[in-house]
Design an enzyme around this catalytic site. Structure first.
Site, PDB file in Angstrom:
ATOM      1  N   ASN A   1      31.563  39.711  42.163  1.00 19.45           N
ATOM      2  CA  ASN A   1      32.506  39.805  43.427  1.00 19.45           C
ATOM      3  C   ASN A   1      33.486  40.826  43.508  1.00 19.45           C
ATOM      4  OD1 ASN A   1      31.750  37.339  45.047  1.00 19.45           O
ATOM      5  ND2 ASN A   1      32.269  36.383  43.228  1.00 19.45           N
ATOM      6  N   THR A   2      33.704  41.434  42.133  1.00 19.23           N
ATOM      7  CA  THR A   2      34.672  42.516  42.085  1.00 19.23           C
ATOM      8  C   THR A   2      34.320  43.816  41.632  1.00 19.23           C
ATOM      9  OG1 THR A   2      36.447  40.927  41.019  1.00 19.23           O
ATOM     10  CG2 THR A   2      36.908  42.973  40.778  1.00 19.23           C
TER      11      THR A   2
ATOM     12  N   ASP B   1      23.777  35.296  38.720  1.00 20.18           N
ATOM     13  CA  ASP B   1      24.382  35.779  37.269  1.00 20.18           C
ATOM     14  C   ASP B   1      24.346  34.778  36.445  1.00 20.18           C
ATOM     15  OD1 ASP B   1      26.335  34.588  39.134  1.00 20.18           O
ATOM     16  OD2 ASP B   1      28.033  35.797  38.185  1.00 20.18           O
TER      17      ASP B   1
ATOM     18  N   THR C   1      35.692  37.040  38.439  1.00 17.15           N
ATOM     19  CA  THR C   1      36.572  36.894  39.470  1.00 17.15           C
ATOM     20  C   THR C   1      36.801  35.149  39.389  1.00 17.15           C
ATOM     21  OG1 THR C   1      35.728  38.755  40.684  1.00 17.15           O
ATOM     22  CG2 THR C   1      36.960  36.669  41.945  1.00 17.15           C
TER      23      THR C   1
ATOM     24  N   THR D   1      61.970  34.882  32.523  1.00 18.92           N
ATOM     25  CA  THR D   1      60.850  34.658  33.580  1.00 18.92           C
ATOM     26  C   THR D   1      59.472  35.178  33.111  1.00 18.92           C
ATOM     27  OG1 THR D   1      62.522  34.596  35.467  1.00 18.92           O
ATOM     28  CG2 THR D   1      60.260  35.033  35.890  1.00 18.92           C
TER      29      THR D   1
END
Length: 262
Positions: free
Chosen positions: A9-10, A110, A133, A188
């Protein structure tokens, strides 16, 4: 020489394989609208850099989870390499393993390719984790049969959603908190690193424990994908890492489907 094409997908990985080994691998972002000519120019330049004559490529195989790419990738192989590519999962394609699902066509190509490669390299019941992904967990029986699996959001996808949805949270890299700092965040960024990274380790270990409990036996866990080495260093639940697992599976499947003498 074999051209193996793994479409995610990427990214799309193009690998040149010969004599059972991988000679070169190149990666390009996945864009469904990219034409056969664009792929051809890009590949030709890379092959020329390594003094590889494209006439040496006689066979090709494609595994894709993005169906829109297949037309142009087939065109690439036919036009620039004068070959007819095999497409994993096409009618009549022989996976060489039982797929124990009610609807086998639902499984991404895949994932089955990875199952084939893992079974060829490792004995016993297996779980293949692919950090892409999406992060997938695929269960392979001792006889090589595909039993099913789990699909979870990929860590980069999760981080991107957190960054986009929370106005005051920064974008951070995928990494554990600095050495010596525990899980309790003191700021953070530290808190995000702990939540994202150790939270994902917890997801991996928790799902593997559930899978092993359902299987009723211990399983060998093989990881692949870009983040596999990072997570393997931080959990004993992953037993082996193979970054080329999908390409190795494509090599095995191409030989199986091309016939005798392959």
């Amino acid at each position: 020489m074999l051209l193996a094409i793994d479409v995610g997908n990427t990214n799309i990985v193009f690998a040149l394989c010969e004599g059972g080994g991988i000679l070169h691998r190149w990666r390009i972002a996945t864009h469904a609208e990219r034409t056969a000519d664009e792929y051809g120019v890009w590949l030709h330049q890379l092959m020329a850099m390594h003094a590889i004559d494209r006439a040496r490529v006689q066979h090709a195989i494609i595994a894709s989870v993005v169906p829109q790419t297949l037309f142009n990738l087939r065109g690439l192989v036919r036009r620039y390499f004068s070959a007819e590519p095999l497409v994993a999962g096409s009618p009549g394609f022989d996976w060489g393993l039982p797929i124990r699902l009610a609807n086998p066509s639902e499984v991404g190509a895949d994932r089955l390719v990875n199952a084939v490669a893992a079974h060829a390299a490792h004995a016993g019941p297996l779980v293949v984790i692919d950090f892409g992904t999406a992060t997938t967990f695929d269960v392979v029986a001792a006889d090589g049969g595909y039993e099913g699996g789990v699909i979870a959001p990929g860590i980069n996808l999760s981080m991107d959603a957190l960054y986009r949805a929370a106005a005051r949270l920064p974008r951070i890299a995928v990494e554990p908190p600095p050495k010596g700092q525990g899980a309790i965040g003191k700021g953070t960024v530290h808190a995000m690193q702990s939540g994202v990274f150790w939270g994902y380790v917890g997801l991996i270990e928790g799902l593997l424990a559930r899978i092993a409990a359902e299987a009723g036996e211990s399983v060998t866990v093989i990881a692949t994908g870009g983040l596999a080495p990072l997570f393997a260093r931080h959990t004993a639940a992953i037993h082996a890492v193979d970054p080329d697992l999908t390409i190795k599976g494509l090599m095995l499947l191409e030989a199986r489907n091309r016939g005798p003498g392959a």
